[in-house]
Design a protein around this motif. Structure first.
Motif, PDB file in Angstrom:
ATOM      1  N   ILE A  76       9.936   2.849   8.109  1.00 31.53           N
ATOM      2  CA  ILE A  76      10.961   3.482   7.281  1.00 31.53           C
ATOM      3  C   ILE A  76      11.452   4.760   7.947  1.00 31.53           C
ATOM      4  CG2 ILE A  76      11.448   4.500   5.028  1.00 31.53           C
ATOM      5  CD1 ILE A  76       9.298   2.678   3.862  1.00 31.53           C
ATOM      6  N   THR A  77      10.507   5.596   8.382  1.00 31.05           N
ATOM      7  CA  THR A  77      10.798   6.790   9.180  1.00 31.05           C
ATOM      8  C   THR A  77       9.854   6.778  10.376  1.00 31.05           C
ATOM      9  OG1 THR A  77       9.201   8.228   8.035  1.00 31.05           O
ATOM     10  CG2 THR A  77      11.398   8.018   7.046  1.00 31.05           C
ATOM     11  N   SER A  78       9.887   7.849  11.160  1.00 31.22           N
ATOM     12  CA  SER A  78       8.984   7.928  12.312  1.00 31.22           C
ATOM     13  C   SER A  78       7.533   8.036  11.890  1.00 31.22           C
ATOM     14  CB  SER A  78       9.362   9.132  13.180  1.00 31.22           C
ATOM     15  OG  SER A  78       9.267  10.343  12.432  1.00 31.22           O
ATOM     16  N   ARG A  79       7.264   8.429  10.632  1.00 31.08           N
ATOM     17  CA  ARG A  79       5.895   8.594  10.158  1.00 31.08           C
ATOM     18  C   ARG A  79       5.502   7.607   9.054  1.00 31.08           C
ATOM     19  NH1 ARG A  79       3.144  13.427  11.237  1.00 31.08           N
ATOM     20  NH2 ARG A  79       4.286  14.894  12.552  1.00 31.08           N
ATOM     21  N   MET A  80       6.453   7.033   8.367  1.00 28.85           N
ATOM     22  CA  MET A  80       6.150   6.187   7.210  1.00 28.85           C
ATOM     23  C   MET A  80       6.535   4.740   7.468  1.00 28.85           C
ATOM     24  SD  MET A  80       7.454   6.583   3.248  1.00 28.85           S
ATOM     25  CE  MET A  80       6.523   8.108   3.023  1.00 28.85           C
ATOM     26  N   SER A  81       5.693   3.818   6.998  1.00 25.93           N
ATOM     27  CA  SER A  81       5.964   2.390   7.109  1.00 25.93           C
ATOM     28  C   SER A  81       5.586   1.698   5.815  1.00 25.93           C
ATOM     29  CB  SER A  81       5.170   1.770   8.271  1.00 25.93           C
ATOM     30  OG  SER A  81       5.541   2.316   9.511  1.00 25.93           O
ATOM     31  N   ALA A  82       6.326   0.646   5.484  1.00 28.11           N
ATOM     32  CA  ALA A  82       5.951  -0.255   4.402  1.00 28.11           C
ATOM     33  C   ALA A  82       5.364  -1.510   5.032  1.00 28.11           C
ATOM     34  CB  ALA A  82       7.169  -0.599   3.548  1.00 28.11           C
ATOM     35  N   TYR A  83       4.467  -2.167   4.328  1.00 27.22           N
ATOM     36  CA  TYR A  83       3.852  -3.354   4.915  1.00 27.22           C
ATOM     37  C   TYR A  83       3.501  -4.373   3.833  1.00 27.22           C
ATOM     38  CZ  TYR A  83      -0.619  -1.292   3.405  1.00 27.22           C
ATOM     39  OH  TYR A  83      -1.636  -0.747   2.661  1.00 27.22           O
ATOM     40  N   ALA A  84       3.367  -5.598   4.285  1.00 23.95           N
ATOM     41  CA  ALA A  84       2.860  -6.696   3.456  1.00 23.95           C
ATOM     42  C   ALA A  84       1.682  -7.305   4.203  1.00 23.95           C
ATOM     43  CB  ALA A  84       3.942  -7.733   3.207  1.00 23.95           C
ATOM     44  N   LYS A  85       0.702  -7.807   3.472  1.00 27.30           N
ATOM     45  CA  LYS A  85      -0.466  -8.399   4.120  1.00 27.30           C
ATOM     46  C   LYS A  85      -0.859  -9.692   3.419  1.00 27.30           C
ATOM     47  CE  LYS A  85      -4.016  -5.776   1.563  1.00 27.30           C
ATOM     48  NZ  LYS A  85      -5.185  -4.872   1.710  1.00 27.30           N
ATOM     49  N   VAL A  86      -1.468 -10.566   4.200  1.00 22.80           N
ATOM     50  CA  VAL A  86      -1.946 -11.839   3.673  1.00 22.80           C
ATOM     51  C   VAL A  86      -3.174 -12.235   4.481  1.00 22.80           C
ATOM     52  CG1 VAL A  86      -0.430 -13.185   5.191  1.00 22.80           C
ATOM     53  CG2 VAL A  86      -1.309 -14.215   3.089  1.00 22.80           C
ATOM     54  N   GLY A  87      -4.154 -12.816   3.801  1.00 17.22           N
ATOM     55  CA  GLY A  87      -5.382 -13.215   4.482  1.00 17.22           C
ATOM     56  C   GLY A  87      -6.328 -13.928   3.544  1.00 17.22           C
ATOM     57  N   TYR A  88      -7.593 -13.924   3.911  1.00 21.42           N
ATOM     58  CA  TYR A  88      -8.641 -14.575   3.125  1.00 21.42           C
ATOM     59  C   TYR A  88      -9.812 -13.614   2.939  1.00 21.42           C
ATOM     60  CZ  TYR A  88      -6.369 -19.121   3.615  1.00 21.42           C
ATOM     61  OH  TYR A  88      -5.478 -20.163   3.540  1.00 21.42           O
TER      62      TYR A  88
ATOM     63  N   TYR B  53       1.423   6.581   5.608  1.00 18.12           N
ATOM     64  CA  TYR B  53       2.089   7.786   6.098  1.00 18.12           C
ATOM     65  C   TYR B  53       1.206   8.428   7.149  1.00 18.12           C
ATOM     66  CZ  TYR B  53       4.370  12.334   6.245  1.00 18.12           C
ATOM     67  OH  TYR B  53       5.020  13.462   6.668  1.00 18.12           O
ATOM     68  N   GLN B  54       1.767   8.645   8.340  1.00 19.15           N
ATOM     69  CA  GLN B  54       1.018   9.210   9.450  1.00 19.15           C
ATOM     70  C   GLN B  54       1.014  10.735   9.334  1.00 19.15           C
ATOM     71  OE1 GLN B  54       2.451   8.012  13.282  1.00 19.15           O
ATOM     72  NE2 GLN B  54       0.624   8.719  14.347  1.00 19.15           N
ATOM     73  N   VAL B  55      -0.133  11.281   8.934  1.00 21.36           N
ATOM     74  CA  VAL B  55      -0.262  12.731   8.773  1.00 21.36           C
ATOM     75  C   VAL B  55      -0.282  13.422  10.122  1.00 21.36           C
ATOM     76  CG1 VAL B  55      -1.689  14.562   7.797  1.00 21.36           C
ATOM     77  CG2 VAL B  55      -1.503  12.377   6.618  1.00 21.36           C
ATOM     78  N   SER B  56      -1.001  12.847  11.076  1.00 21.00           N
ATOM     79  CA  SER B  56      -1.087  13.371  12.436  1.00 21.00           C
ATOM     80  C   SER B  56      -1.219  12.192  13.389  1.00 21.00           C
ATOM     81  CB  SER B  56      -2.286  14.326  12.570  1.00 21.00           C
ATOM     82  OG  SER B  56      -3.503  13.619  12.423  1.00 21.00           O
ATOM     83  N   SER B  57      -1.455  12.471  14.671  1.00 26.18           N
ATOM     84  CA  SER B  57      -1.591  11.392  15.637  1.00 26.18           C
ATOM     85  C   SER B  57      -2.842  10.560  15.387  1.00 26.18           C
ATOM     86  CB  SER B  57      -1.638  11.961  17.054  1.00 26.18           C
ATOM     87  OG  SER B  57      -2.742  12.847  17.205  1.00 26.18           O
ATOM     88  N   ARG B  58      -3.792  11.065  14.598  1.00 21.06           N
ATOM     89  CA  ARG B  58      -5.042  10.358  14.344  1.00 21.06           C
ATOM     90  C   ARG B  58      -5.229   9.922  12.895  1.00 21.06           C
ATOM     91  NH1 ARG B  58      -7.094   8.579  19.128  1.00 21.06           N
ATOM     92  NH2 ARG B  58      -7.088  10.233  20.685  1.00 21.06           N
ATOM     93  N   LEU B  59      -4.673  10.660  11.951  1.00 19.61           N
ATOM     94  CA  LEU B  59      -4.934  10.407  10.534  1.00 19.61           C
ATOM     95  C   LEU B  59      -3.731   9.773   9.854  1.00 19.61           C
ATOM     96  CD1 LEU B  59      -6.811  13.695   9.540  1.00 19.61           C
ATOM     97  CD2 LEU B  59      -7.796  11.480  10.136  1.00 19.61           C
ATOM     98  N   THR B  60      -4.015   8.768   9.013  1.00 22.63           N
ATOM     99  CA  THR B  60      -2.966   8.065   8.261  1.00 22.63           C
ATOM    100  C   THR B  60      -3.421   7.880   6.824  1.00 22.63           C
ATOM    101  OG1 THR B  60      -2.256   6.852  10.237  1.00 22.63           O
ATOM    102  CG2 THR B  60      -1.566   5.981   8.105  1.00 22.63           C
ATOM    103  N   LEU B  61      -2.551   8.225   5.895  1.00 28.07           N
ATOM    104  CA  LEU B  61      -2.795   7.982   4.477  1.00 28.07           C
ATOM    105  C   LEU B  61      -2.147   6.661   4.075  1.00 28.07           C
ATOM    106  CD1 LEU B  61      -2.100  11.510   2.934  1.00 28.07           C
ATOM    107  CD2 LEU B  61      -4.326  10.404   3.194  1.00 28.07           C
TER     108      LEU B  61
END
Length: 211
Positions: free
Chosen positions: A135-147, A178-186
């Motif tokens: 969505i932006t350089s730091r934020m992404s939306a995602y969908a997931k599927v699995g078992y 949301y990427q808080v820093s180069s290492r941490l993501t919320l």
């Protein structure tokens, strides 16, 4: 008068000769290739510009990550008349393939005290594929599927054996990170865990560390 003129001409010739000796030619001196060779002109050695080398940049769109999350869960009865709510705890380990896809495995504990009492919980191991949309350089939306492979082990204190129930079912969900820093993501996501003919819906917030 003739001698005076001769003396004047001789003096002028002498001064001209002295001036030419004292003041050498300062114009461009050309070498055998036709290019200026003295200091009045600068002959470039090369027309190409060599940029300074820098260390290769490591892409942040690839690599492993791990995290831990906490949230709420809700189980719906088979007939849909009853709902049981409790907490949801999940640890995950994944690998970001590129900016748009990741694979992830997780371990979940879903207590259901209202349904099972305080003697048993749903536990499971899941594997899923995440498809991301930046969505932006730091934020992404995602969908997931699995078992996921889940089980419930209910000990009966009055007997010498446990009742074990388990199976493998699908999971799917959506979320944002949301990427808080180069290492941490919320991350905040909503996931549905199928259990036979019913399901558990979870809302989970987590923190991931990239390595």
């Amino acid at each position: 008068m003739v001698k005076l003129k001769s003396l004047s001409v001789g003096l002028l010739l002498s001064l001209s000769t002295s001036a030419s000796i004292a003041s050498p030619y300062v114009g461009p001196v050309y070498d055998t290739y036709g290019a200026p060779a003295n200091d009045l002109y600068v002959t470039p050695v090369s027309n190409s510009y060599a940029a300074p080398r820098s260390a290769p940049r490591v892409s942040q769109d690839r690599g492993g990550y791990a995290g831990f999350g906490f949230g709420s869960s809700e189980l719906t009865s088979v007939d849909g008349d009853e709902r049981f709510e409790d907490t949801n705890i999940r640890a995950h380990l994944g690998y970001q393939l590129n900016r748009y896809f990741a694979v992830e495995a997780g371990v979940s504990v879903l207590p259901m005290d209202d349904l099972l009492g305080d003697v048993a919980d749903f536990t499971g191991v899941d594997v899923a594929v995440l498809a991301k949309l930046p969505i932006t350089s730091r934020m992404s939306a995602y969908a997931k599927v699995g078992y996921w492979d889940w089980d419930i082990s209910v000990p009966y204190r009055s007997q010498y054996y446990d009742v074990y129930v388990g199976d493998t079912d699908m999971i799917y969900g959506i979320g944002v990170d949301y990427q808080v820093s180069s290492r941490l993501t919320l991350r905040l996501d909503a996931t549905r865990y199928e259990i036979g003919d019913t399901e558990i819906d979870t809302v989970n917030g987590s923190l991931s560390y990239s390595f």
